[in-house]
Design a protein around this motif. Sequence first.
Motif, PDB file in Angstrom:
ATOM      1  N   THR A  45     -14.621   8.196  -6.555  1.00  0.00           N
ATOM      2  CA  THR A  45     -13.659   9.239  -6.185  1.00  0.00           C
ATOM      3  C   THR A  45     -13.956  10.545  -6.925  1.00  0.00           C
ATOM      4  O   THR A  45     -13.823  11.636  -6.372  1.00  0.00           O
ATOM      5  N   LEU A  46     -14.379  10.429  -8.186  1.00  0.00           N
ATOM      6  CA  LEU A  46     -14.744  11.624  -8.954  1.00  0.00           C
ATOM      7  C   LEU A  46     -16.070  12.196  -8.485  1.00  0.00           C
ATOM      8  O   LEU A  46     -16.271  13.418  -8.512  1.00  0.00           O
ATOM      9  N   VAL A  47     -16.986  11.323  -8.086  1.00  0.00           N
ATOM     10  CA  VAL A  47     -18.271  11.789  -7.550  1.00  0.00           C
ATOM     11  C   VAL A  47     -18.043  12.626  -6.299  1.00  0.00           C
ATOM     12  O   VAL A  47     -18.661  13.682  -6.112  1.00  0.00           O
ATOM     13  N   ILE A  48     -17.121  12.175  -5.445  1.00  0.00           N
ATOM     14  CA  ILE A  48     -16.800  12.920  -4.222  1.00  0.00           C
ATOM     15  C   ILE A  48     -16.122  14.240  -4.573  1.00  0.00           C
ATOM     16  O   ILE A  48     -16.449  15.298  -4.013  1.00  0.00           O
ATOM     17  N   ALA A  49     -15.170  14.198  -5.520  1.00  0.00           N
ATOM     18  CA  ALA A  49     -14.471  15.424  -5.913  1.00  0.00           C
ATOM     19  C   ALA A  49     -15.416  16.439  -6.530  1.00  0.00           C
ATOM     20  O   ALA A  49     -15.281  17.648  -6.325  1.00  0.00           O
ATOM     21  N   LYS A  50     -16.410  15.975  -7.267  1.00  0.00           N
ATOM     22  CA  LYS A  50     -17.350  16.868  -7.944  1.00  0.00           C
ATOM     23  C   LYS A  50     -18.580  17.185  -7.092  1.00  0.00           C
ATOM     24  O   LYS A  50     -19.440  17.956  -7.486  1.00  0.00           O
ATOM     25  N   ARG A  51     -18.684  16.560  -5.942  1.00  0.00           N
ATOM     26  CA  ARG A  51     -19.793  16.783  -5.018  1.00  0.00           C
ATOM     27  C   ARG A  51     -21.139  16.465  -5.665  1.00  0.00           C
ATOM     28  O   ARG A  51     -22.088  17.246  -5.607  1.00  0.00           O
ATOM     29  N   LEU A  52     -21.201  15.286  -6.278  1.00  0.00           N
ATOM     30  CA  LEU A  52     -22.440  14.819  -6.903  1.00  0.00           C
ATOM     31  C   LEU A  52     -23.039  13.669  -6.099  1.00  0.00           C
ATOM     32  O   LEU A  52     -23.508  12.680  -6.657  1.00  0.00           O
ATOM     33  N   ALA A  53     -23.011  13.820  -4.784  1.00  0.00           N
ATOM     34  CA  ALA A  53     -23.406  12.724  -3.903  1.00  0.00           C
ATOM     35  C   ALA A  53     -24.820  12.225  -4.178  1.00  0.00           C
ATOM     36  O   ALA A  53     -25.077  11.023  -4.156  1.00  0.00           O
ATOM     37  N   GLY A 226     -15.257   5.459  -1.475  1.00  0.00           N
ATOM     38  CA  GLY A 226     -14.440   6.648  -1.709  1.00  0.00           C
ATOM     39  C   GLY A 226     -14.228   7.445  -0.431  1.00  0.00           C
ATOM     40  O   GLY A 226     -13.120   7.932  -0.168  1.00  0.00           O
ATOM     41  N   ALA A 227     -15.294   7.584   0.367  1.00  0.00           N
ATOM     42  CA  ALA A 227     -15.169   8.301   1.641  1.00  0.00           C
ATOM     43  C   ALA A 227     -14.227   7.568   2.590  1.00  0.00           C
ATOM     44  O   ALA A 227     -13.441   8.190   3.314  1.00  0.00           O
ATOM     45  N   THR A 228     -14.273   6.238   2.578  1.00  0.00           N
ATOM     46  CA  THR A 228     -13.372   5.437   3.414  1.00  0.00           C
ATOM     47  C   THR A 228     -11.920   5.621   2.982  1.00  0.00           C
ATOM     48  O   THR A 228     -11.025   5.827   3.812  1.00  0.00           O
TER      49      THR A 228
END
Length: 291
Positions: A45-53, A226-228
């Motif tokens: 969820t933090l990876v998605i929020a920080k855009r560190l895909a 997280g995307a789901t």
Amino acid sequence: MELLRHWAQLGVDAGWLSESFSYAFMVNAIVAALLLGPLLGGLGTLVIAKRLAFFSEAVGHAALTGIALGVLLGEPPENPFIGLFSFCMIFALLLHFVRNRTNVPYDTLVGVFLALALAVGAALLMYVARKINIHMLENVLFGSILTVTDYDLMVLAVSCALIVLLLIPTFNRILLTCISPDIARVRGYKTNFYDYLFVMMITLVTIASVKIVGAVLVGALLLIPGATARLLTKNMGSFVLLSALLATISCVIGTVLPMELKMPVPSGAAIIIVSAFFFLSATIFRIVRKG
């Protein structure tokens, strides 16, 4: 672990569990899935929020170089954790350091570092090819949760405990730093410190996940649950909990299903396929609900 295996055997004898749970490696695999799933889902969820895909993808691919370095330095080919951990951590911190001090777009920078890590890893593997079983490389690339040993579980448990101890008191600050760095600075948060702390946590969980999910696929398990969850809820608390739950279910089903159906599918691939199925189902549900 012996106690868990004993309980599993009792469950098999009583008919509560299938015959596959009488094998020690299956119990190890389930324990690994239950340790790794919630952590990857929550951090995702933090990876998605920080855009560190693609950051975790780069670190995962750097694992090849780390393994080659570890073997060259005399570590056992089955568990070259010192070389793996050292190289991946230096790689991740250097990538983040360069990112903060250049104007190069982040995706471009990650692509450069990822290509470099793969090239160096491929070159070094030529020197250690005689010491490494080709199947071990397949496990590193695509994961093999069914080959997880007690030692691997110990490393995974220590890594998970360390990340949880770091994440619980800092989660809200890291989240605010991800969403709005300016507001975080106004509140007096040291944004650079939390950025580097988060990078170190992502690197640590990626390293711990490589043997289970695979270097190629570990980034996907950080992102897809997280995307789901993002498709199904807008509440932050529910977002984190649902992501962790989906990642855990994906890990467990992806571990058990190939074994029960006797399918020759790597555990990492099976886990990601299950996770992607949840994502597609959530997408269809969202489209139908809007329609």
